[in-house]
Design a protein around this motif. Structure first.
Motif, PDB file in Angstrom:
ATOM      1  N   GLU A  29       0.828  -1.206   0.000  1.00  0.00           N
ATOM      2  CA  GLU A  29       0.000   0.000   0.000  1.00  0.00           C
ATOM      3  C   GLU A  29       0.865   1.260   0.000  1.00  0.00           C
ATOM      4  O   GLU A  29       0.555   2.239  -0.687  1.00  0.00           O
ATOM      5  N   ASP A  30       1.992   1.215   0.764  1.00  0.00           N
ATOM      6  CA  ASP A  30       2.908   2.370   0.780  1.00  0.00           C
ATOM      7  C   ASP A  30       3.504   2.611  -0.604  1.00  0.00           C
ATOM      8  O   ASP A  30       3.595   3.757  -1.071  1.00  0.00           O
TER       9      ASP A  30
ATOM     10  N   LYS B  79       2.261   1.680  -3.505  1.00  0.00           N
ATOM     11  CA  LYS B  79       1.204   2.138  -4.406  1.00  0.00           C
ATOM     12  C   LYS B  79       0.892   3.611  -4.173  1.00  0.00           C
ATOM     13  O   LYS B  79       0.759   4.397  -5.135  1.00  0.00           O
ATOM     14  N   ASN B  80       0.789   4.016  -2.895  1.00  0.00           N
ATOM     15  CA  ASN B  80       0.462   5.416  -2.590  1.00  0.00           C
ATOM     16  C   ASN B  80       1.560   6.359  -3.081  1.00  0.00           C
ATOM     17  O   ASN B  80       1.278   7.445  -3.608  1.00  0.00           O
TER      18      ASN B  80
END
Length: 577
Positions: free
Chosen positions: A32-33, A35-36
């Motif tokens: 998620e990190d 991707k963000n």
């Protein structure tokens, strides 16, 4: 080893579940990190390329994409115009890579194979579509990070399992060692017990089993007789000391109060002593019968009835007599009705004996015994043998009751010649006095007690017992042995221990309430009170740096004793100063 294995399995399962959850959660966070961060970069690049797209200046867009080389994991960056044509592009190391699944428009992100693909629309001014930015990043660095994390977690898990093994071994030793010691001690007692009285065992049949159980019962009787002798001696000595003390201190208010109690105390002691003497007589008589008649009786008993006879006694031995009179009547009626269904003669008499023996369930299994022509003799013999247990239970209960009275007498009659202060539980003193007054209280006084959790305090324990004696004696007298007595103990402002004693007597007249603490003033008729009990009580409370208060109206009089919460002599000295 079973305990260790169970602890290991439970702990390992818990650890694996916990570690699995943490690992997958953290890996998801890593992705998620990444991707963000990629979305943020795509948004920034798209914002910088919006103007060049509108004015068709691809050189500026290429320069902007060239700055993506500062992101090590980024391999491809492409800007599409509003007609889905490549407007500007960037390839890591300048090597062009064919992009088969590059989006032409829309916003999405996706992990596939070893890459993360990001697509975002580029907007200009009033949300006008200008083009699309597409980025593709390698997940190699993410994979290395995840692998490193997994290695650390595996090492941590292995370390925890090692620690868990040693902890489980220690717990197994702590848990099983006392049990093993208890088992060993029990075995030694059973195999090497030295009983003063034993019955010789002749065989291994039903009689042999009965002899074994009988020997065990005899050992318990011997121990209880020894304890009884010791307690009886204590009772005799205590009564003698009490009478001598009463004669020497006849003018003392404390002894005067005890003198008024002596008949009730004697009753409380004589009643269990009478029960003990009666039970001992029953035991002696029964033993004579068993030794002389049992061998003949058991040999004459039909073989098919022996299991029922032994079962009847076993059922009686394992039950304690704890029925009320009402319950006894109900069971007698039920058993008698059951026996009548089988045409048993003297059904009610047998039912009465069964209830005395505490055999109140499944009486149908003894029908063969009751239908025998010698049923009266068989049941009577079983009643005598099992009476040994009932007699020992009576002795144990009576001795315990007498011990409580002796303990209360000791607490209330002892004199502290050195006037030493001790840390004591004042509720214990109140309960001792209540035991001494039990003979008067049980005649018609309802006692209600509410004790909060209060600390022990430094006090003159014996003198406080005199205070409780005086106040409770006055309360019982005021109610004329009939009413309600409420006793409360609690703390107030973390400074005082408060004892409140209320009675439902006729109350103190308003014109006399201010005089009750005066020496030689009494509200009782002449000859029934010395008039110094409350004066002595007040002096004792003031000696403790406390206070005593009284409130009275018809139907309710309350004495409240306030004692400071102190636990050492230094605090007591400071309060006195």
């Amino acid at each position: 080893m079973k305990i260790i294995l169970i602890i290991q399995l439970v702990s390992m399962s818990s650890l694996l579940i916990g570690f699995t959850y943490v690992i997958f959660s953290n890996i998801a966070d890593f992705k998620e990190d990444m991707k963000n961060n990629a979305i943020i970069n795509a948004t920034l690049v798209g914002d910088y390329c919006a103007v060049p797209l509108v004015f068709d200046i691809s050189e500026i867009a290429n320069e902007t994409l060239l700055k993506l080389q500062n992101i090590p994991s980024l391999e491809v960056g492409i800007v599409y115009n509003d007609k889905n044509k490549i407007f500007a592009e960037y390839y890591k190391n300048g090597i062009k890579i064919p992009i088969s699944n590059a989006p032409k428009s829309g916003s999405w992100n996706k992990f596939e194979n070893d890459y993360l693909s990001i697509s975002k629309p580029i907007k200009y001014k009033d949300n006008e579509f200008a083009g699309t930015i597409y980025l593709r990043l390698s997940t190699e660095e993410l994979s290395m990070k995840i692998n490193d994390y997994l290695a650390k977690m595996v090492i941590l898990l292995f370390s925890l399992l090692v620690v868990n093994y040693f902890l489980a071994s220690w717990l197994q030793k702590v848990l099983s060692e006392p049990i093993l010691k208890l088992t060993k001690a029990t075995k030694e007692i059973s195999e090497k017990g030295n009983y003063k009285l034993r019955v010789h065992k002749q065989g291994k049949d039903e009689i042999g089993v009965l002899v074994d159980e009988y020997n065990k019962m005899l050992s318990q009787i011997y121990e209880r007789e020894e304890a009884l002798k010791h307690r009886t001696t204590e009772l005799t000595e205590t009564l003698r000391d009490l009478k001598q003390t009463q004669e020497k201190l006849v003018n003392s208010e404390k002894m005067a109060a005890l003198g008024q109690l002596i008949s009730g105390v004697a009753h409380e002691i004589n009643t269990p002593l009478g029960a003990i003497r009666s039970s001992i007589g029953n035991i002696k008589n029964t033993l004579n019968v068993v030794f002389k008649e049992y061998p003949v009786f058991i040999n004459q008993l039909p073989i098919d009835l022996k299991p029922q006879f032994l079962g009847l006694m076993e059922d009686s031995f394992k039950n304690k007599h704890m029925l009320s009179s009402k319950e006894e009547r109900v069971f007698k009626k039920q058993i008698a009705e059951t026996l009548r269904k089988y045409n048993i003669e003297n059904a009610y008499a047998f039912a009465d004996t069964f209830v005395d023996m505490m055999v109140i369930e499944d009486v149908e299994k003894y029908i063969d015994l009751l239908q025998n022509k010698d049923a009266d003799k068989i049941i009577e013999f079983a009643y005598k043998v099992t009476g040994l247990q009932r007699s020992t239970e009576n002795i144990e209960f009576a001795a315990e009751r007498a011990s409580k009275v002796v303990f209360a007498l000791k607490n209330s009659s002892r004199i502290n010649n050195y006037e030493e202060q001790i840390n004591a539980d004042i509720i214990e003193g109140i309960e001792s006095v209540l035991i001494l007054y039990n003979n008067q209280i049980k005649q018609g006084i309802e006692v209600s007690k509410k004790y909060d959790e209060i600390p022990k305090i430094l006090c003159y324990y014996d003198e406080l017992s005199q205070v409780w004696t005086n106040i409770l004696h006055n309360a019982i007298y005021a109610m004329d042995l009939s009413g309600k007595l409420n006793i409360k103990a609690y703390t107030e402002e973390d400074k005082w221990v408060v004892v409140s004693i209320s009675d439902s007597g006729k109350g103190i007249p308003p014109e006399e309430i201010d005089k009750i603490f005066d020496p030689f003033f009494s509200t009782k008729p002449t000859g029934e009170g010395t008039g110094i009990g409350l004066d002595i009580s007040k002096r004792i409370i003031e000696k403790h740096n406390g206070k005593i208060e009284v409130e009275s109206k018809p139907g309710k009089t309350t004495f409240s004793v306030y004692l400071p919460i102190i636990s050492n002599k230094k605090e007591a000295t400071m309060i006195s100063e």
